[in-house]
Write a protein that holds these residues in place. Sequence first.
Motif, PDB file in Angstrom:
ATOM      1  N   ALA A  40       0.811  -1.212   0.000  1.00  0.00           N
ATOM      2  CA  ALA A  40       0.000   0.000   0.000  1.00  0.00           C
ATOM      3  C   ALA A  40       0.847   1.265   0.000  1.00  0.00           C
ATOM      4  N   LEU A  41       2.044   1.181   0.590  1.00  0.00           N
ATOM      5  CA  LEU A  41       2.912   2.352   0.737  1.00  0.00           C
ATOM      6  C   LEU A  41       4.293   2.032   0.165  1.00  0.00           C
ATOM      7  N   PRO A  42       4.390   1.824  -1.143  1.00  0.00           N
ATOM      8  CA  PRO A  42       5.657   1.337  -1.718  1.00  0.00           C
ATOM      9  C   PRO A  42       6.804   2.316  -1.612  1.00  0.00           C
ATOM     10  N   ALA A  43       6.513   3.592  -1.394  1.00  0.00           N
ATOM     11  CA  ALA A  43       7.590   4.580  -1.320  1.00  0.00           C
ATOM     12  C   ALA A  43       8.057   4.847   0.103  1.00  0.00           C
ATOM     13  N   MET A  44       7.415   4.254   1.100  1.00  0.00           N
ATOM     14  CA  MET A  44       7.791   4.517   2.485  1.00  0.00           C
ATOM     15  C   MET A  44       8.831   3.501   2.959  1.00  0.00           C
ATOM     16  N   PRO A  45       9.981   3.932   3.469  1.00  0.00           N
ATOM     17  CA  PRO A  45      10.962   3.007   4.038  1.00  0.00           C
ATOM     18  C   PRO A  45      10.377   2.294   5.250  1.00  0.00           C
ATOM     19  N   MET A  46      10.740   1.026   5.412  1.00  0.00           N
ATOM     20  CA  MET A  46      10.176   0.233   6.502  1.00  0.00           C
ATOM     21  C   MET A  46      11.226  -0.679   7.110  1.00  0.00           C
ATOM     22  N   ALA A  47      10.954  -1.124   8.344  1.00  0.00           N
ATOM     23  CA  ALA A  47      11.872  -2.022   9.038  1.00  0.00           C
ATOM     24  C   ALA A  47      11.072  -2.974   9.906  1.00  0.00           C
ATOM     25  N   ALA A  48      11.487  -4.242   9.926  1.00  0.00           N
ATOM     26  CA  ALA A  48      10.860  -5.268  10.756  1.00  0.00           C
ATOM     27  C   ALA A  48      11.803  -5.611  11.899  1.00  0.00           C
ATOM     28  N   ALA A  49      11.348  -5.393  13.132  1.00  0.00           N
ATOM     29  CA  ALA A  49      12.189  -5.625  14.313  1.00  0.00           C
ATOM     30  C   ALA A  49      12.141  -7.073  14.783  1.00  0.00           C
ATOM     31  N   LEU A  50      11.188  -7.886  14.271  1.00  0.00           N
ATOM     32  CA  LEU A  50      11.094  -9.336  14.454  1.00  0.00           C
ATOM     33  C   LEU A  50      10.380  -9.778  15.721  1.00  0.00           C
ATOM     34  N   SER A  51      10.173  -8.924  16.698  1.00  0.00           N
ATOM     35  CA  SER A  51       9.397  -9.289  17.893  1.00  0.00           C
ATOM     36  C   SER A  51       8.944  -8.013  18.574  1.00  0.00           C
ATOM     37  N   ALA A 101      -7.354   1.635   1.745  1.00  0.00           N
ATOM     38  CA  ALA A 101      -8.352   2.572   2.264  1.00  0.00           C
ATOM     39  C   ALA A 101      -8.213   2.740   3.772  1.00  0.00           C
ATOM     40  N   GLU A 102      -7.968   1.655   4.486  1.00  0.00           N
ATOM     41  CA  GLU A 102      -7.828   1.737   5.945  1.00  0.00           C
ATOM     42  C   GLU A 102      -6.569   2.501   6.330  1.00  0.00           C
ATOM     43  N   LEU A 103      -5.471   2.247   5.650  1.00  0.00           N
ATOM     44  CA  LEU A 103      -4.232   2.958   5.973  1.00  0.00           C
ATOM     45  C   LEU A 103      -4.336   4.441   5.644  1.00  0.00           C
ATOM     46  N   ARG A 104      -5.056   4.760   4.590  1.00  0.00           N
ATOM     47  CA  ARG A 104      -5.210   6.168   4.200  1.00  0.00           C
ATOM     48  C   ARG A 104      -5.804   6.987   5.333  1.00  0.00           C
ATOM     49  N   LEU A 105      -6.692   6.388   6.110  1.00  0.00           N
ATOM     50  CA  LEU A 105      -7.312   7.088   7.233  1.00  0.00           C
ATOM     51  C   LEU A 105      -6.354   7.265   8.406  1.00  0.00           C
ATOM     52  N   GLN A 106      -5.300   6.456   8.461  1.00  0.00           N
ATOM     53  CA  GLN A 106      -4.396   6.501   9.603  1.00  0.00           C
ATOM     54  C   GLN A 106      -3.112   7.287   9.334  1.00  0.00           C
ATOM     55  N   LEU A 107      -2.847   7.611   8.075  1.00  0.00           N
ATOM     56  CA  LEU A 107      -1.652   8.379   7.747  1.00  0.00           C
ATOM     57  C   LEU A 107      -1.852   9.856   8.037  1.00  0.00           C
ATOM     58  N   ALA A 108      -0.767  10.555   8.345  1.00  0.00           N
ATOM     59  CA  ALA A 108      -0.813  12.013   8.369  1.00  0.00           C
ATOM     60  C   ALA A 108      -1.198  12.491   6.974  1.00  0.00           C
ATOM     61  N   PRO A 109      -2.110  13.470   6.850  1.00  0.00           N
ATOM     62  CA  PRO A 109      -2.585  13.882   5.520  1.00  0.00           C
ATOM     63  C   PRO A 109      -1.465  14.203   4.546  1.00  0.00           C
ATOM     64  N   ARG A 110      -0.366  14.804   5.024  1.00  0.00           N
ATOM     65  CA  ARG A 110       0.724  15.171   4.123  1.00  0.00           C
ATOM     66  C   ARG A 110       1.459  13.954   3.574  1.00  0.00           C
ATOM     67  N   ASP A 111       1.266  12.786   4.221  1.00  0.00           N
ATOM     68  CA  ASP A 111       1.967  11.588   3.766  1.00  0.00           C
ATOM     69  C   ASP A 111       1.157  10.759   2.782  1.00  0.00           C
ATOM     70  N   VAL A 112      -0.125  11.055   2.636  1.00  0.00           N
ATOM     71  CA  VAL A 112      -0.949  10.274   1.712  1.00  0.00           C
ATOM     72  C   VAL A 112      -0.429  10.423   0.281  1.00  0.00           C
ATOM     73  N   ALA A 113      -0.291  11.680  -0.170  1.00  0.00           N
ATOM     74  CA  ALA A 113       0.204  11.902  -1.531  1.00  0.00           C
ATOM     75  C   ALA A 113       1.669  11.524  -1.668  1.00  0.00           C
ATOM     76  N   ARG A 114       2.425  11.668  -0.589  1.00  0.00           N
ATOM     77  CA  ARG A 114       3.860  11.414  -0.651  1.00  0.00           C
ATOM     78  C   ARG A 114       4.191   9.935  -0.777  1.00  0.00           C
ATOM     79  N   PHE A 115       3.479   9.085  -0.032  1.00  0.00           N
ATOM     80  CA  PHE A 115       3.844   7.680   0.039  1.00  0.00           C
ATOM     81  C   PHE A 115       2.819   6.731  -0.571  1.00  0.00           C
ATOM     82  N   MET A 116       1.550   7.116  -0.617  1.00  0.00           N
ATOM     83  CA  MET A 116       0.533   6.238  -1.177  1.00  0.00           C
ATOM     84  C   MET A 116       0.315   6.643  -2.623  1.00  0.00           C
TER      85      MET A 116
END
Length: 366
Positions: free
Chosen positions: A244-255, A323-338
């Motif tokens: 859903a957010l292919p342009a956002m950097p992400m990290a998995a901490a594993l636990s 759609a669910e993530l769009r409601l939880q993002l900061a508005p300025r990040d919707v166009a930037r990352f979604m």
Amino acid sequence: MPRDASELACRLARDAEAVCRRYLSSGRRQGRYWIVGNVRNAPGRSMFVRLDGPETGPGAAGRWTDSATGEHGDLLDAIRESCGFTHFRDAADEARRFLNLPRAEPGSPRTPVPSGSPEAARRLIAMSRPIRGTLVETYLRHRGIAAVHDAGALRFHARCYYRPDDGSPTETRPAMIAAVTDLSGAVTGAHRTWLAPDGLGKAPVRTPRRAMGNLLGHAVRFGAAGDTLAVGEGIETMLTLRLALPAMPMAAALSASHLAAVLLPMTLRRLYIARDADGAGGRALAALTGRAEAAGIEALALSPGMGDFNDDLRAFGPDALRAELRLQLAPRDVARFMRRVIPVRHSMPPPHSTKGREEEREAGRG
């Protein structure tokens, strides 16, 4: 004579520019870096190889990062990828030829390292291969993850050792290998997910997931973090969010415990915390939020409708997830990352709700 990956990588780094001119010949030197399109020697400017620096640690010579894909590694990795090798021995032999060192004799002993150590993790990663066309892709597609962005942290090992908890003989099984790295990109550990022979799920063993090496504070990374980063527990959870957010950097901490303790980049200004919907996930969210805010970083929670975001994806589909993530993002990040938001025919239940789709349909009829 160097026999393992770290020794060969150090030798190569001492003559980093010559290595780049041989194996990354489509690039050129610019200041302290060699710039090329990618680790497979394509023309371009997104991959940077450090040509000088210390032998180890932050800023080490020979370390490279592809800013477009998030892939990173050392010069032994660059030789393997640019030459198209799939086995560590082939890449090591090529490196020895370049360094004018004798080839390792078949069956020659390797310097032993402690089981479960960071060096053991680095050896496992070096002996693994990229995930393209492997059971890892099959496994992820079965989890609803049809595309993987910045997959350099993920590898495949066809015969990874598995030691049963009950003392039974050691087995070999296919496994997804994930590199755990620190903020500088240095490998500190590895995570193994053993897979079923057909890739349609995890292996039928008691503990199909295990980690090794130095994990505390570090993570499996997808994309290079700048001012914004999303972190969560599981690899599949974060790969789901990248659909859903292919342009956002992400990290998995594993636990959950490692999520609470993950180290945050100095460049970070906003942190999204993808929590799991359980008690441990809530505690990790609270702890990491407190640490982030104390460092002057804005922290925002991303909450799934079910147990985690991969559960949501498989139950409701990618459109509902967006759609669910769009409601939880900061508005300025919707166009930037979604990059795209597709209208949906149904929505997910509210975060942490256990309401099923049949109940939603009944509510819709009312």
